[in-house]
Every structure is written in structure tokens, then in C-alpha cells.
Design a protein around this motif. Sequence first.
Motif, PDB file in Angstrom:
ATOM      1  N   GLU A 193      -8.300   4.859  -3.830  1.00 57.64           N
ATOM      2  CA  GLU A 193      -7.099   4.505  -3.050  1.00 57.64           C
ATOM      3  C   GLU A 193      -6.358   3.344  -3.696  1.00 57.64           C
ATOM      4  OE1 GLU A 193      -6.022   6.379  -0.659  1.00 57.64           O
ATOM      5  OE2 GLU A 193      -7.801   7.650  -0.768  1.00 57.64           O
ATOM      6  N   GLN A 194      -7.082   2.340  -4.174  1.00 59.04           N
ATOM      7  CA  GLN A 194      -6.427   1.201  -4.823  1.00 59.04           C
ATOM      8  C   GLN A 194      -5.795   1.604  -6.151  1.00 59.04           C
ATOM      9  OE1 GLN A 194      -9.818  -1.543  -4.728  1.00 59.04           O
ATOM     10  NE2 GLN A 194      -8.684  -2.838  -3.304  1.00 59.04           N
ATOM     11  N   THR A 254      -7.236   3.103   5.360  1.00 57.78           N
ATOM     12  CA  THR A 254      -6.559   4.273   4.810  1.00 57.78           C
ATOM     13  C   THR A 254      -7.356   5.514   5.188  1.00 57.78           C
ATOM     14  OG1 THR A 254      -7.775   4.260   2.701  1.00 57.78           O
ATOM     15  CG2 THR A 254      -5.766   2.935   2.824  1.00 57.78           C
ATOM     16  N   ASP A 276      -4.493   4.627  -6.820  1.00 57.75           N
ATOM     17  CA  ASP A 276      -3.339   5.487  -6.564  1.00 57.75           C
ATOM     18  C   ASP A 276      -2.223   4.778  -5.811  1.00 57.75           C
ATOM     19  OD1 ASP A 276      -4.826   7.406  -7.810  1.00 57.75           O
ATOM     20  OD2 ASP A 276      -5.264   8.582  -6.012  1.00 57.75           O
ATOM     21  N   PHE A 277      -2.558   3.688  -5.116  1.00 55.57           N
ATOM     22  CA  PHE A 277      -1.548   2.958  -4.338  1.00 55.57           C
ATOM     23  C   PHE A 277      -1.608   1.483  -4.743  1.00 55.57           C
ATOM     24  CE2 PHE A 277      -2.888   6.636  -1.864  1.00 55.57           C
ATOM     25  CZ  PHE A 277      -1.665   7.267  -1.625  1.00 55.57           C
ATOM     26  N   GLU A 305      -0.079  -1.122  -4.101  1.00 54.98           N
ATOM     27  CA  GLU A 305       0.070  -2.158  -3.079  1.00 54.98           C
ATOM     28  C   GLU A 305      -1.261  -2.526  -2.412  1.00 54.98           C
ATOM     29  OE1 GLU A 305       1.010   1.823  -1.020  1.00 54.98           O
ATOM     30  OE2 GLU A 305       1.304   0.877  -2.982  1.00 54.98           O
ATOM     31  N   LEU A 306      -2.302  -1.699  -2.634  1.00 53.40           N
ATOM     32  CA  LEU A 306      -3.619  -1.976  -2.048  1.00 53.40           C
ATOM     33  C   LEU A 306      -4.514  -2.786  -2.985  1.00 53.40           C
ATOM     34  CD1 LEU A 306      -4.444   1.526  -0.488  1.00 53.40           C
ATOM     35  CD2 LEU A 306      -3.511  -0.495   0.670  1.00 53.40           C
ATOM     36  N   ARG A 307      -4.108  -2.925  -4.240  1.00 57.18           N
ATOM     37  CA  ARG A 307      -4.966  -3.598  -5.212  1.00 57.18           C
ATOM     38  C   ARG A 307      -5.145  -5.076  -4.885  1.00 57.18           C
ATOM     39  NH1 ARG A 307      -2.085  -0.732 -10.458  1.00 57.18           N
ATOM     40  NH2 ARG A 307      -2.610   1.405  -9.828  1.00 57.18           N
TER      41      ARG A 307
END
Length: 346
Positions: free
Chosen positions: A9-10, A63, A12-13, A15-17
Motif C-alpha cells: 500500500e505504501q 486502508t 502504490d500510494f 502519500e502513505l509512505r
Amino acid sequence: MDAFFASVEQRDFPELRGKPVAVGGSGERGVVAAASYEARTFGVRSAMSSRIAKQKCPQLIFTKPRFEVYKQVSSQIRNIFAEYTPLIEPLSLDEAYLDVTENIPGIVSATKLALEIKQKIREQTNLTASAGVSYNKFLAKLASDYRKPDGIFVIKPEEGAAFVAQLPVEKFHGVGRVTALRMHELGIRTGLDLRQQTEAFLRQHFGKAGGHYFRIAQAQDDRPVEPDRIRKSVGSENTFIADLDTLAEMQAGLLPLIDDLWRWCHRTSVYGRTVTVKIKLNDFQIMTRSRSALLPIRNRAMFEQMVFELLEENFPLAKPVRLLGVSLSNLEDSQPYEGKQLALPF
């Protein structure tokens, strides 16, 4: 793989890193399926209720799981493994044993080979993996958890016994919380304590598993890496948004789980002889009931009837139900020879 679902998830997105992320349901009855390392620093762990996770980390970002994506990435990683050895035993989407005694590139050093695989995973998936290198499965598993994330740890043959001796028993793969507490009551807190017990003593207190504990305390594990490891059970469960009070509500809640398992049986041509129903009350007390048939259950109506009978055996229940689960075990393939090559003695 390191915090696999959350790391995907981090990746691919963006803003989550760098933020605390939990994969799972954010509702009052949600459960954390995976937590990023940023979330783990607050004490958030997989299988934790979302309510408790949010108490530990108020800024936690939830998520929804994307299992199809995780399966695709897992397949990509499995293909990397296959470049090095055909002896791959998957444990889950994010973990596997590899026997590299004889490997395809002919690399003599297992440590060098593990570093090369880790590098290739990073290059092709932009994700990190941790590796444990040792001479048996038990020690390799322990080693793989020792320097996460993005780590590698090696336990050489001459180091195995000493490494196991200093470990707390709760760190042993296969020793859960309840078993660890029982060991503590017996004065067994480390691998060294475990090694000082006789096999007869351990079998007396832990049954068949006692023999396994006796061997791993000596850093011994003769289990081979099994590429075609037969699945022992399959299950489905659901935590409900609101507690269930009546038998009719629970039967209705079980039907989607029954359908889910039956679709799997129909798709794989694998059927089970033993049906188990799991009931978790709203105080988190868990009850299970099982029943076995003489032959694999290939009739959906019979399967449903057995599930409902096992449910009814628990009535009346002391408290409402928050979770129901159904599983099938003693699995048998109804087409055991199709597409399989037999080993013939010559």
C-alpha cells in the motif's frame, strides 16, 4: 517480505509512505490484517482489533485490503525464487522456505544467494524482504525474524544449539502465547530450560507436540522443504458488525461462509471429512466443535446440515456472538492422479 500488505500500500500510494498504516477494517469491529513498521512502533500488530489499534495510535491510517494485488506481487516474487531453486515451500503470500543445497546458478554460498534474491526482489517490486539462512527450517525461520526489516541473519551449524539456548520460548516458531504460559508454569523460559527436559516429560505435558519441542530445543529439525505440501485445512470466518443473539441470525451468518468454502471445494476438487465450527462470544471467549464423516463430504446439503448441527450443540449460549467461522480438514483430492507423475521404482 517485510510488513507485506502495508508495504504494498505504501509503495502504490506515495502519500502513505513514512506514516503509520494498517491494512484492515477501521470500524468498531474491524481487525488489523497488517501494520506498517511506523505503526508497529506504537504497538499496533496484525490480528489486533481496530479499536485497540486506534487507541494505541490515534493517527493510524486504515486502508482496505487489496488481496488480488497482493497475490500478483506474491506470484512475481515466487517467480524470482524459481530462478534459483525448484524446492520452494510457500507458507503464505509473503513467506516461503527455499532449499538451495543444489541451486540453479550453482552459487556455493547460501548467504550470497540470499543477498542476491533480496536485491532482485527490491529491483523488480520496489519492496524489501528479510532472509534467514541456516541448515534447517526451524532455525531459518527464527533467523528470518531476527533482523527485520530488510535484514539477513545467518545461523551456522556450529552456532545452532547456542542460539536456541538463549532464546525465550515465546520466540520459538510454533510456540504460541498459551503454550508459552504453560511452559513458564513448568519453569521453562528459555531454549536452555527446554533442552534440560526429557522428551517423556514434554510429551506428558504437551502431547505429540512435546516431541517436536524436544528436538527443536536441540536445534534439530529434519523436515524437508516440500514444494507440493498438501494443504491440511481450509476455512472462512467473519466478524459481524453487530452481535448475533438468535439461532436464526447465526445460521444466516454462516451461510456465506458455507458458500465460500463450497466454491473452493468445487473449484479445487478437494473435499474434507472433518467440519469445524468456531464461535467467538462478545467477551472474546472462543468455542469450537468438530465432527468427522467416514468419507469426504461431497454434498453441499450435508455440509450445511453438519455445520448447523454443530452450531446448535452450543445452545443456549451465555453471551451474544461477535464472530463465526467454518473450516474443513482431513482434505482429500477427488482427482489424485490427474496431471501428476508417479515415481516408479526402476
